[in-house]
Enzyme design. Structure first.
Site, mmCIF file in Angstrom:
data_model
loop_
_atom_site.group_PDB
_atom_site.id
_atom_site.type_symbol
_atom_site.label_atom_id
_atom_site.label_comp_id
_atom_site.label_asym_id
_atom_site.label_seq_id
_atom_site.Cartn_x
_atom_site.Cartn_y
_atom_site.Cartn_z
ATOM 1 N N TYR A 126 36.433 31.577 17.715
ATOM 2 C CA TYR A 126 37.970 31.874 17.646
ATOM 3 C C TYR A 126 37.954 33.200 17.243
ATOM 4 C CZ TYR A 126 42.755 31.321 16.593
ATOM 5 O OH TYR A 126 44.141 31.576 16.422
ATOM 6 N N TYR B 168 40.124 35.192 9.684
ATOM 7 C CA TYR B 168 39.070 35.068 10.860
ATOM 8 C C TYR B 168 37.840 35.470 10.282
ATOM 9 C CZ TYR B 168 36.248 37.535 14.262
ATOM 10 O OH TYR B 168 35.276 37.887 15.103
ATOM 11 N N LYS C 241 34.125 33.460 9.978
ATOM 12 C CA LYS C 241 32.820 33.925 10.551
ATOM 13 C C LYS C 241 31.778 33.969 9.491
ATOM 14 C CE LYS C 241 32.054 34.984 14.222
ATOM 15 N NZ LYS C 241 31.666 34.212 15.214
#
Length: 305
Positions: free
Chosen positions: A65, A129, A133
């Site tokens: 994503y 984000y 990750k």
């Protein structure tokens, strides 16, 4: 290259680097590329089933994503794909004895350093984000086993949404652009990354592969700002008609904060896998050659993509 006997599971095969990997990995063996309908990364059982059915020697996870701003409003979706799915893949790889190669991002760093980040620097993500990750990295490392994490940066290609395509699209609508000049990093062409990844995978499948597990940075040499990158892109594509002006990050109101400096030091990967040092500008040159664009000649190479 070894005999093409390896069984390879490639996830994210329609993405920027995944599309390139379909070709570069082929000499290593049979490349299986199930789509989202077959392997929904938000469904752990779908991941496990794919690994069980294919029985790969190597799993390359090029799926993620990647909507940095969108993740602020969809943290669960981002976490499912970027953090939970890598954990399940690592567990499945460990069960079957497969290698797992997984991509991460320069954004795991907070950008406060002013020298290239090495693998020994502690991550400190500053948006949703990048936190997901980093959580994906940590999950793989916690499982252990035969894995390689590759952090890369500022990806671009002929496919999907990326900075190069955005700049050229905007250039068709205006003759003046403002681009951020206070964020520094290393642009990475997906084709170069796929080639380097394949060299790494070839090494992992060899007799000495077990000694090379771990986390590596994988990007070109040199650095630039988004403004510098934009100017280089327009020079390559002959868009001298577009004036580019530098601005600070404060000029843009984004949902997610961005780190100001994420230059990666990739010397460890180059030494471990005998990779050549390639400047980001040389990668941009090769990218333009690949899509059939002569330097200084304006064309529309993305029209059919």
């Amino acid at each position: 290259m070894p005999d093409a006997t390896a069984s390879i599971l490639l996830l994210g095969a329609t993405g920027q680097v995944g599309h390139e990997l379909r070709c570069t990995l082929a000499p290593l063996g049979a490349v299986h590329t199930p789509g989202r309908a077959a392997v929904d990364l938000r469904v752990p059982d779908a991941i496990r089933r794919a690994v069980d059915e294919i029985g790969p020697d190597l799993i390359v996870n090029a799926a993620a994503y990647t909507d940095v701003d969108g993740a602020e409003d969809a943290p669960r979706r981002a976490a499912a794909i970027n953090a939970e799915a890598p954990r399940v893949l690592a567990e499945a790889a460990q069960t079957t004895g497969a290698w797992l190669v997984h991509y991460s991002t320069d954004y795991v760093f907070d950008g406060t350093k002013r020298a290239p980040y090495t693998e020994d620097d502690a991550p400190n993500p500053i948006n949703v984000y990048s936190r997901t990750k980093r959580d994906g990295e940590a999950a793989i490392q916690a499982v252990g086993g035969r894995h390689v994490i590759l952090r890369t940066s500022w990806m671009y290609s002929r496919r999907r949404s990326n900075f190069v395509r955005t700049m050229l699209r905007l250039a068709d609508d205006t003759d003046r652009l403002t681009v951020v000049d206070d964020q520094l990093g290393v642009p990475t062409w997906a084709g170069w990354l796929a080639e380097a990844t394949t060299t790494i995978c070839n090494s992992l499948l060899g007799a000495e592969g077990a000694s090379k597990a771990g986390c590596y940075h994988l990007a070109g040499t040199g650095q630039t700002s988004w403004y510098g990158f934009a100017r280089a892109v327009f020079a390559q594509f002959g868009r001298t008609d577009v004036a580019v002006e530098p601005v600070s990050s404060d000029a843009y109101d984004t949902a997610a904060p961005r780190p100001a400096y994420t230059v990666l030091d990739s010397s460890r990967a180059r030494a471990a896998f005998d990779l050549p040092a390639t400047t980001w500008t040389a990668q941009l040159d090769r990218f333009c050659e690949r899509i059939g664009t002569e330097k200084g000649t304006p064309k529309a190479p993305f029209a059919s993509v």
